[in-house]
Design a protein around this motif. Sequence first.
Motif, mmCIF file in Angstrom:
data_model
loop_
_atom_site.group_PDB
_atom_site.id
_atom_site.type_symbol
_atom_site.label_atom_id
_atom_site.label_comp_id
_atom_site.label_asym_id
_atom_site.label_seq_id
_atom_site.Cartn_x
_atom_site.Cartn_y
_atom_site.Cartn_z
ATOM 1 N N GLU A 127 11.299 -48.917 -10.851
ATOM 2 C CA GLU A 127 10.799 -50.000 -10.007
ATOM 3 C C GLU A 127 9.276 -50.036 -9.995
ATOM 4 O O GLU A 127 8.674 -51.112 -9.940
ATOM 5 C CB GLU A 127 11.341 -49.840 -8.580
ATOM 6 N N LYS A 130 8.091 -51.830 -13.089
ATOM 7 C CA LYS A 130 8.273 -53.271 -12.933
ATOM 8 C C LYS A 130 7.172 -53.868 -12.063
ATOM 9 O O LYS A 130 6.633 -54.949 -12.361
ATOM 10 C CB LYS A 130 9.644 -53.561 -12.313
ATOM 11 N N THR A 131 6.838 -53.173 -10.978
ATOM 12 C CA THR A 131 5.794 -53.666 -10.081
ATOM 13 C C THR A 131 4.447 -53.711 -10.782
ATOM 14 O O THR A 131 3.690 -54.682 -10.646
ATOM 15 C CB THR A 131 5.703 -52.773 -8.828
ATOM 16 N N ARG A 134 4.154 -56.727 -13.043
ATOM 17 C CA ARG A 134 3.913 -57.980 -12.312
ATOM 18 C C ARG A 134 2.487 -58.054 -11.804
ATOM 19 O O ARG A 134 1.847 -59.102 -11.839
ATOM 20 C CB ARG A 134 4.905 -58.099 -11.141
ATOM 21 N N ASP A 143 -0.195 -57.294 -4.201
ATOM 22 C CA ASP A 143 1.196 -56.854 -4.084
ATOM 23 C C ASP A 143 2.076 -57.985 -4.579
ATOM 24 O O ASP A 143 1.717 -59.163 -4.456
ATOM 25 C CB ASP A 143 1.527 -56.516 -2.624
ATOM 26 N N THR A 144 3.212 -57.653 -5.136
ATOM 27 C CA THR A 144 4.132 -58.690 -5.603
ATOM 28 C C THR A 144 5.513 -58.088 -5.833
ATOM 29 O O THR A 144 5.652 -56.888 -6.079
ATOM 30 C CB THR A 144 3.625 -59.358 -6.901
ATOM 31 N N GLY A 145 6.526 -58.923 -5.739
ATOM 32 C CA GLY A 145 7.903 -58.482 -5.969
ATOM 33 C C GLY A 145 8.804 -59.688 -6.057
ATOM 34 O O GLY A 145 8.364 -60.830 -5.868
ATOM 35 N N VAL A 348 0.469 -48.621 -6.169
ATOM 36 C CA VAL A 348 1.913 -48.461 -6.323
ATOM 37 C C VAL A 348 2.286 -47.048 -5.891
ATOM 38 O O VAL A 348 1.479 -46.134 -5.987
ATOM 39 C CB VAL A 348 2.386 -48.711 -7.769
ATOM 40 N N SER A 353 8.767 -46.953 -3.264
ATOM 41 C CA SER A 353 9.840 -47.596 -4.036
ATOM 42 C C SER A 353 11.173 -46.926 -3.741
ATOM 43 O O SER A 353 12.208 -47.594 -3.623
ATOM 44 C CB SER A 353 9.542 -47.518 -5.537
#
Length: 454
Positions: A127, A130-131, A134, A143-145, A348, A353
């Motif tokens: 995860e 992936k973050t 992005r 920040d993003t999701g 991060v 996560s």
Amino acid sequence: MKIIIVGAGEVGYNIASRLASESKQVVVIERNPDLARVLFEDLDVQVIEGSGSSPTVLSRAGIQDTDILLAVTDSDEINLTACLVTNLLSPSTKKLARIRNTDFDSFHEIFKTQIPYINTIINPEIEVVKTIRRLVDIPQALDTGDFADGKVRYTGIRIDGDSVMAGMHLKDFHERFGATRPLIAAIVRKDEVIVPRGNDSIYPGDLVYFVSHADQLKDTLKIFGIKVTPIQSALIVGGGRIGARLATQMENEGIKTRLIESDKARCLELAEQMDKTVVLHGDGSDQNLFLEENLNQIDAVISVTDDDETNVLVSLLAKNLGVKNTVTRIGKSSYYPFLATIGIEKVVSPRLSAVSSILQNVRQGKVLSDISIFGERGEFIQAVALETSDITNRPLKDLNMPKGALLVCIIRNGDIIIPTGESVVTPGDQIILFTVKQAVKKMEKLLTVKLEFF
């Protein structure tokens, strides 16, 4: 709900603290007497010293009447064994295991579908990667999701004095921006998380979290004055599991990638694994090495070593040399309040996560995902609206929503609906809510049973 946590490290401690604050019955098993003592002194939880893979210790912890077992030690093998033994002693207990070794990646689905003693595999490092991907594609995003298989995105943007939104009331967004308006889910101002209402305004310096259709994200970002430009090159500092995963993904996407690792043996191992990534042996916090690598010509610098101080120093050096797009891995939660003051905002955390992955499995109601933001002070929750829930079959304006909570999106038959006060949630809809930490318990009740008042 009774929950047994095996392991009192960073993840175990933080999830125990979070669940205990929500009045859940928590038992923690830890074999290290020093960690066990700290947990006993700090938190209102039951602590048992011993091995979480021991049938005797699990029985003493009351595994037979436990709803969920969370095996989150630093050992994949102990976590797997704890789930196996739990299944023998209490088959009805839901079992979650943290497994980080990449050797197990291809077996995750097999564990969940063909082996009955594990219900959910948690790998926070996947995860985190992936973050990071992005984040680096939107340099201004802090920040993003995403939710709903990537159809809905949330993004955190810092508002500057030149923004057209500076000073605007939220209730004026529809008239000014029309259908492409962003739905503001949260405002972080002076270290406080605010769930806004129509009369609230946005000010320069605010960190604003908004929700939008994923396919409209670029148009929405234009409102903030942001243009999305995919990166062409990246420097990764730290060749551990996260660094290696990230480098592999980036080279597969055609991004020119360089990776710096301080351990020579690990460098040789990575060089054999990688195809196009350039692996360099050296100290990532060495400014001379950065200058030799023409750092000012690189689109993004991502520091993911196991040492927080090194990661912070690398990001500060990169910023000083002109790199605006930096991502910093941080493990210690105590660092979070100070990072923004020194210019470290794209952060991060494998720990956060892991906590988010675990929370979606322990929340009441039919929760599909649960993502913590801003040092766990707020949560995005994606859930299915139940027939028994008080949130259904009434206009949102008539709902007695808990203070500090907001419904930000409705997903119905694949359609994404950004709600207004007249919108009605029907049973079976997927809904995305934002809530501050203090309102989580009331939000859980809202998602499960009809209530007359809070």
